[in-house]
Scaffold this active site. Structure first.
Site, PDB file in Angstrom:
ATOM      1  N   LYS A  27     -25.939 -24.310  34.718  1.00  0.00           N
ATOM      2  CA  LYS A  27     -25.898 -25.524  33.904  1.00  0.00           C
ATOM      3  C   LYS A  27     -24.766 -25.545  32.895  1.00  0.00           C
ATOM      4  CE  LYS A  27     -29.437 -26.771  36.220  1.00  0.00           C
ATOM      5  NZ  LYS A  27     -29.291 -27.788  37.275  1.00  0.00           N
ATOM      6  N   GLU A  80     -27.128 -26.519  22.695  1.00  0.00           N
ATOM      7  CA  GLU A  80     -26.660 -27.895  22.502  1.00  0.00           C
ATOM      8  C   GLU A  80     -27.300 -28.488  21.258  1.00  0.00           C
ATOM      9  OE1 GLU A  80     -26.219 -29.671  27.075  1.00  0.00           O
ATOM     10  OE2 GLU A  80     -27.932 -30.228  25.849  1.00  0.00           O
ATOM     11  N   LYS A  81     -26.669 -29.496  20.704  1.00  0.00           N
ATOM     12  CA  LYS A  81     -27.296 -30.332  19.677  1.00  0.00           C
ATOM     13  C   LYS A  81     -28.552 -30.936  20.301  1.00  0.00           C
ATOM     14  CE  LYS A  81     -27.433 -32.701  15.817  1.00  0.00           C
ATOM     15  NZ  LYS A  81     -27.673 -31.958  14.566  1.00  0.00           N
ATOM     16  N   HIS A 103     -33.925 -40.916  29.120  1.00  0.00           N
ATOM     17  CA  HIS A 103     -33.390 -40.143  30.238  1.00  0.00           C
ATOM     18  C   HIS A 103     -32.838 -41.120  31.266  1.00  0.00           C
ATOM     19  CE1 HIS A 103     -34.180 -37.157  33.756  1.00  0.00           C
ATOM     20  NE2 HIS A 103     -32.918 -37.214  33.414  1.00  0.00           N
ATOM     21  N   ARG A 148     -29.039 -33.300  45.188  1.00  0.00           N
ATOM     22  CA  ARG A 148     -29.995 -33.619  46.265  1.00  0.00           C
ATOM     23  C   ARG A 148     -30.334 -35.109  46.186  1.00  0.00           C
ATOM     24  NH1 ARG A 148     -33.101 -31.708  41.849  1.00  0.00           N
ATOM     25  NH2 ARG A 148     -34.391 -33.414  41.087  1.00  0.00           N
ATOM     26  N   VAL A 192     -36.544 -38.295  44.296  1.00  0.00           N
ATOM     27  CA  VAL A 192     -37.775 -39.049  44.559  1.00  0.00           C
ATOM     28  C   VAL A 192     -37.533 -40.544  44.324  1.00  0.00           C
ATOM     29  CG1 VAL A 192     -40.176 -39.397  43.830  1.00  0.00           C
ATOM     30  CG2 VAL A 192     -39.216 -37.083  43.871  1.00  0.00           C
ATOM     31  N   ARG A 235     -44.910 -43.930  40.678  1.00  0.00           N
ATOM     32  CA  ARG A 235     -45.348 -42.802  41.497  1.00  0.00           C
ATOM     33  C   ARG A 235     -46.876 -42.786  41.516  1.00  0.00           C
ATOM     34  NH1 ARG A 235     -41.451 -37.568  40.528  1.00  0.00           N
ATOM     35  NH2 ARG A 235     -39.506 -38.726  40.252  1.00  0.00           N
TER      36      ARG A 235
END
Ligand code: MV4
Length: 458
Positions: free
Chosen positions: A120, A204-205, A212, A296, A299, A343
């Site tokens: 990451k 990270e901050k 998101h 990838r 969903v 979902r």
């Protein structure tokens, strides 16, 4: 085979995504091979595939994650390619390599790109060099708690410690004051070492109430990249997304084109190929910051399919056949209208506890603007061995309001008997005034549950 048309594909997955990949293959005239565990003998992916091979017992480690069994199944059936779906082996660079050395095309990014994106803090450094905005933070792996303290003091608190090999929210620690950092550094390092391949951490901050948001990319094997807009994924609980939509109510046209242009350059320079998702956090002021890449299909890809009219899974297969994006897309990427996905999980809507068992009654809604992706059928059994995703209900509308009302209509016509599902939870989310106004962040469900608990307590 490096490229050329596939005659037969093995689908290395189960559930709704295996059915989704088989659907794409049928439309492309490609034969399919399903693999299944002993618990999945009666699964619909087995029924819909042209051939099916049992690869082991119920436990994923001995079936859907067993690389040798899957490669054997691929060799026995003489497939040209393997589609890994999501989860399981989909972001396993070693598996992608084994496929290629076995002469089987892996339908996903090249192994070295999967590996880069899996580390990451390397992905973060790469994006930053390419002009994609990232949060203030460490340049690479932290060598000690002392270095973390120095870094945090210069950035300002709160900060977040993340596992380099992590992702998806595991092994993170929020540090709110200098005094906490050495203990939290030790904890995070210990946890990362136990859970992942490496104890490496970066910093990270910390953004306290982020949205998101993720951008969908398609890249061919000739350096061409297109961005298919973004998805809003803030409605989640404990890193399990519940409802996603496209476009995000919070992203401006200017942001969409700026981030889109930077991502096209960055992904092209990285050698990225196939479908990918680039995750961002949006802070309280509306600024977007890169956090990680998912190498990838995801969903929630159907919301993007609805607003762009592009079949992402068929695109993945055609990209892996070596076709250029220009031939696959046949024109500029344009988005229109609004799509929402709920979902439908086999779980208790109040406690979120899994609810496996027999589905005694099952009726799916249909009609204009409705799509249901599912593996389920009347009398099927939800196994306790795998994730609880029973179905995805996707609604499209000319605007967000129409998509919401269409989703509400469809939820009222979705019948699942014999087990609990998240349908009642979705009905409450869709009726919420803040949700309807597009005013929410990743803490939405938490507040929702707290409000419900308070109401019950009084
Ligand atoms: C963060 C964050 C706040 N600040 N990074 C969780 C999943 C992983 N992909 C990244 N995650 C977060 N990273 C900084 N600098 C908050 C989260 C986070 C989160 C992110 C997306 C969706 C839901 C979340 C829930 C809790 C925490």
């Amino acid at each position: 085979m490096a490229s050329g048309r596939f005659k037969k594909i093995l689908v290395a997955n189960r559930g709704e995504i295996a059915v989704r990949v088989i659907s794409a293959c049928k439309e492309l005239g490609i034969q399919t091979v399903a693999v299944y565990s002993e618990a999945d003998r009666y699964s619909s992916h087995v029924r819909f595939a042209d051939q099916a091979i049992c690869i082991g017992p119920a436990k994923s480690a001995r079936s859907y994650l067993d690389q040798a069994s899957i490669i054997s199944a691929a060799e026995i059936t003489n497939v040209d390619a393997i589609h890994p779906g999501y989860g399981f082996l989909s972001e396993n660079a070693g598996f992608a390599e084994v496929c290629e050395t076995s002469g089987i095309k892996f339908i996903g990014p090249p192994p070295e790109v999967i590996r880069l994106m899996g580390v990451k803090e390397r992905a973060r450094a790469f994006m930053r060099e390419m002009g994609v905005p990232v949060l203030p933070g460490s340049a690479g792996v932290l060598s000690s708690a002392g270095e973390a303290l120095e870094m945090a003091d210069s950035i300002g608190y709160p900060v977040i410690l993340k596992a380099s090999a992590g992702g998806g929210g595991r092994g993170m620690r929020v540090v709110r004051a200098p005094g906490e950092i050495s203990a939290l550094f030790a904890q995070a390092r210990q946890e990362a070492g136990a859970a992942f391949s490496s104890p490496d951490l970066y910093l990270e901050k910390y953004v306290g109430a982020p949205r998101h948001i993720e951008f969908q990319a398609l890249a061919d094997e000739h350096g061409n990249v297109e961005i298919l807009g973004e998805r809003e994924c803030s409605i989640q609980r404990r890193h399990q997304k519940l409802l996603e939509e496209s476009p995000s109510p919070a992203v401006t046209d200017a942001q969409r084109s700026e981030i889109g242009a930077a991502l096209r350059r960055a992904l092209s320079a990285s050698g990225y190929a196939n479908a990918g998702t680039v995750e961002f956090l949006m802070d309280e002021t509306g600024k977007l910051y890169f956090i990680e890449v998912n190498a990838r299909v995801q969903v929630e890809h159907p919301v993007t399919e609805f607003v762009t009219g592009i079949d992402i899974v068929k695109s993945q297969i055609r990209i892996a056949q070596g076709e250029p994006l220009r031939e696959i897309l046949r024109g500029p990427v344009e988005t229109r209208g609004h799509a929402i996905e709920c979902r439908i999980n086999a779980e208790n809507p109040d406690t979120f506890a899994p609810s496996p068992g027999r589905v005694t009654g099952f009726h799916v809604p249909g009609g204009i603007g409705i799509r249901v992706d599912t593996w389920a059928y009347a009398d099927c059994v939800v196994s306790p061995y795998y994730d609880s995703l029973l179905a995805k209900l996707i609604a499209y509308g000319g605007d967000r309001g129409e998509a919401i009302r269409r989703m509400q209509r469809a939820l009222s016509m979705f019948i699942v008997e014999g087990i609990h599902t998240s349908i009642p939870l979705h009905q409450r989310i869709l009726a919420d005034p803040d949700f309807q106004a597009g005013r929410f962040d990743t803490n939405f469900i938490l507040r929702f549950q707290q409000a419900k608990a308070e109401a019950a307590g009084k």
